[in-house]
Design a protein around this motif. Structure first.
Motif, PDB file in Angstrom:
ATOM      1  N   LEU A   1       0.817  -1.224   0.000  1.00  0.00           N
ATOM      2  CA  LEU A   1       0.000   0.000   0.000  1.00  0.00           C
ATOM      3  C   LEU A   1       0.845   1.267   0.000  1.00  0.00           C
ATOM      4  O   LEU A   1       0.518   2.242   0.689  1.00  0.00           O
ATOM      5  CB  LEU A   1      -0.984   0.012   1.172  1.00  0.00           C
ATOM      6  CG  LEU A   1      -2.052  -1.073   1.167  1.00  0.00           C
ATOM      7  CD1 LEU A   1      -2.930  -0.960   2.400  1.00  0.00           C
ATOM      8  CD2 LEU A   1      -2.890  -1.026  -0.102  1.00  0.00           C
TER       9      LEU A   1
ATOM     10  N   PRO B   1       1.407   4.593  -1.188  1.00  0.00           N
ATOM     11  CA  PRO B   1       0.359   5.421  -1.804  1.00  0.00           C
ATOM     12  C   PRO B   1       0.781   6.138  -3.089  1.00  0.00           C
ATOM     13  O   PRO B   1      -0.038   6.318  -3.991  1.00  0.00           O
ATOM     14  CB  PRO B   1       0.010   6.425  -0.714  1.00  0.00           C
ATOM     15  CG  PRO B   1       1.208   6.479   0.161  1.00  0.00           C
ATOM     16  CD  PRO B   1       1.865   5.137   0.093  1.00  0.00           C
TER      17      PRO B   1
ATOM     18  N   GLN C   1     -13.162   7.118  -1.395  1.00  0.00           N
ATOM     19  CA  GLN C   1     -13.360   5.804  -1.999  1.00  0.00           C
ATOM     20  C   GLN C   1     -14.127   4.880  -1.073  1.00  0.00           C
ATOM     21  O   GLN C   1     -14.227   5.111   0.123  1.00  0.00           O
ATOM     22  CB  GLN C   1     -12.012   5.184  -2.376  1.00  0.00           C
ATOM     23  CG  GLN C   1     -11.366   5.822  -3.579  1.00  0.00           C
ATOM     24  CD  GLN C   1     -12.194   5.670  -4.834  1.00  0.00           C
ATOM     25  OE1 GLN C   1     -12.576   4.584  -5.226  1.00  0.00           O
ATOM     26  NE2 GLN C   1     -12.512   6.779  -5.461  1.00  0.00           N
TER      27      GLN C   1
ATOM     28  N   PRO D   1      -9.666  -1.509  -3.974  1.00  0.00           N
ATOM     29  CA  PRO D   1      -8.394  -0.961  -4.445  1.00  0.00           C
ATOM     30  C   PRO D   1      -8.576  -0.174  -5.743  1.00  0.00           C
ATOM     31  O   PRO D   1      -9.232  -0.631  -6.672  1.00  0.00           O
ATOM     32  CB  PRO D   1      -7.534  -2.205  -4.676  1.00  0.00           C
ATOM     33  CG  PRO D   1      -8.149  -3.254  -3.814  1.00  0.00           C
ATOM     34  CD  PRO D   1      -9.623  -2.948  -3.789  1.00  0.00           C
TER      35      PRO D   1
ATOM     36  N   LYS E   1      -4.927   8.907   3.748  1.00  0.00           N
ATOM     37  CA  LYS E   1      -6.085   8.011   3.872  1.00  0.00           C
ATOM     38  C   LYS E   1      -5.698   6.575   3.521  1.00  0.00           C
ATOM     39  O   LYS E   1      -6.151   5.631   4.167  1.00  0.00           O
ATOM     40  CB  LYS E   1      -7.225   8.498   2.987  1.00  0.00           C
ATOM     41  CG  LYS E   1      -7.890   9.747   3.510  1.00  0.00           C
ATOM     42  CD  LYS E   1      -8.936  10.250   2.552  1.00  0.00           C
ATOM     43  CE  LYS E   1      -9.497  11.580   3.028  1.00  0.00           C
ATOM     44  NZ  LYS E   1     -10.364  12.198   2.021  1.00  0.00           N
ATOM     45  N   THR E   2      -4.871   6.419   2.499  1.00  0.00           N
ATOM     46  CA  THR E   2      -4.432   5.074   2.108  1.00  0.00           C
ATOM     47  C   THR E   2      -3.636   4.426   3.234  1.00  0.00           C
ATOM     48  O   THR E   2      -3.797   3.234   3.516  1.00  0.00           O
ATOM     49  CB  THR E   2      -3.595   5.133   0.810  1.00  0.00           C
ATOM     50  OG1 THR E   2      -4.439   5.605  -0.255  1.00  0.00           O
ATOM     51  CG2 THR E   2      -3.032   3.781   0.436  1.00  0.00           C
TER      52      THR E   2
ATOM     53  N   PHE F   1      -9.740   2.419   2.680  1.00  0.00           N
ATOM     54  CA  PHE F   1      -9.367   3.379   1.636  1.00  0.00           C
ATOM     55  C   PHE F   1      -8.060   2.889   1.025  1.00  0.00           C
ATOM     56  O   PHE F   1      -7.045   2.804   1.722  1.00  0.00           O
ATOM     57  CB  PHE F   1      -9.179   4.779   2.235  1.00  0.00           C
ATOM     58  CG  PHE F   1      -9.019   5.861   1.203  1.00  0.00           C
ATOM     59  CD1 PHE F   1     -10.108   6.568   0.747  1.00  0.00           C
ATOM     60  CD2 PHE F   1      -7.764   6.160   0.686  1.00  0.00           C
ATOM     61  CE1 PHE F   1      -9.965   7.572  -0.204  1.00  0.00           C
ATOM     62  CE2 PHE F   1      -7.610   7.154  -0.265  1.00  0.00           C
ATOM     63  CZ  PHE F   1      -8.714   7.866  -0.711  1.00  0.00           C
ATOM     64  N   GLN F   2      -8.098   2.528  -0.261  1.00  0.00           N
ATOM     65  CA  GLN F   2      -6.909   1.994  -0.929  1.00  0.00           C
ATOM     66  C   GLN F   2      -6.763   2.612  -2.309  1.00  0.00           C
ATOM     67  O   GLN F   2      -7.328   2.115  -3.279  1.00  0.00           O
ATOM     68  CB  GLN F   2      -6.990   0.481  -1.062  1.00  0.00           C
ATOM     69  CG  GLN F   2      -7.059  -0.258   0.242  1.00  0.00           C
ATOM     70  CD  GLN F   2      -7.189  -1.750   0.028  1.00  0.00           C
ATOM     71  OE1 GLN F   2      -6.905  -2.262  -1.033  1.00  0.00           O
ATOM     72  NE2 GLN F   2      -7.638  -2.450   1.052  1.00  0.00           N
ATOM     73  N   VAL F   3      -6.013   3.682  -2.390  1.00  0.00           N
ATOM     74  CA  VAL F   3      -5.738   4.321  -3.677  1.00  0.00           C
ATOM     75  C   VAL F   3      -4.227   4.363  -3.865  1.00  0.00           C
ATOM     76  O   VAL F   3      -3.506   4.892  -3.020  1.00  0.00           O
ATOM     77  CB  VAL F   3      -6.320   5.755  -3.743  1.00  0.00           C
ATOM     78  CG1 VAL F   3      -5.940   6.420  -5.056  1.00  0.00           C
ATOM     79  CG2 VAL F   3      -7.836   5.721  -3.582  1.00  0.00           C
ATOM     80  N   THR F   4      -3.771   3.772  -4.949  1.00  0.00           N
ATOM     81  CA  THR F   4      -2.365   3.826  -5.317  1.00  0.00           C
ATOM     82  C   THR F   4      -2.237   4.733  -6.531  1.00  0.00           C
ATOM     83  O   THR F   4      -2.942   4.537  -7.520  1.00  0.00           O
ATOM     84  CB  THR F   4      -1.817   2.427  -5.666  1.00  0.00           C
ATOM     85  OG1 THR F   4      -2.011   1.565  -4.541  1.00  0.00           O
ATOM     86  CG2 THR F   4      -0.337   2.491  -6.020  1.00  0.00           C
TER      87      THR F   4
END
Length: 145
Positions: free
Chosen positions: A15, A17, A75, A79, A106-107, A113-116
């Protein structure tokens, strides 16, 4: 190239980010990202057209980068993967930096919350404001691996 793919997959699984892919060949980066991400949807931003289809590069919707990032700052837990192509010149904009930092925090700290974000550019710019959230990822040139 296998070691490169394994390393990128490890960063995604951990994770991280913001992954800054410092490379000149966008096609090679796209191929690597497809392998690393698998079947998950990848949302891509380009200055010329805004949101574009990752596979075809056909424009989907005209956004500026601020609006594009804002759309992913809230989100639902699945993912999410963003590619920002040649957006290095935006890394001087305080609003862009604030949005990237918000998504990164947040990630890291919100379980659902999983934003890459993959920053893909031949120019490496790492602003102090987001330095601790960025993993710089160099892809070796062919024949040098």
């Amino acid at each position: 190239m296998y070691d490169t793919l394994q390393r990128l997959c490890a960063y995604v699984d951990a994770l991280r980010p913001l992954i800054y892919i410092h490379h000149v060949d966008a096609h090679a980066v796209d191929a690597l990202l497809k392998q690393a991400i698998g079947d998950a949807e990848i949302y891509e931003y380009q200055d010329a057209d805004g949101w574009v289809d990752f596979e075809t590069k056909v424009p989907k919707m005209r956004y500026d980068l601020k609006a594009f990032l804002a759309a992913f700052d809230h989100q639902d837990g699945k993912p999410t993967f963003l590619v920002l192509n040649d957006a290095h010149h935006h890394l001087r904009d305080p609003e862009i930096l604030a949005r990237l930092k918000s998504i990164a925090l947040k990630t890291l700290y919100h379980e659902h919350f999983q934003v890459t974000i993959f920053l893909v550019s031949s120019t490496l710019i790492v602003p102090n404001e987001i330095e601790k959230f960025i993993t710089v990822f160099d892809i070796p040139l062919p024949g040098l691996a």
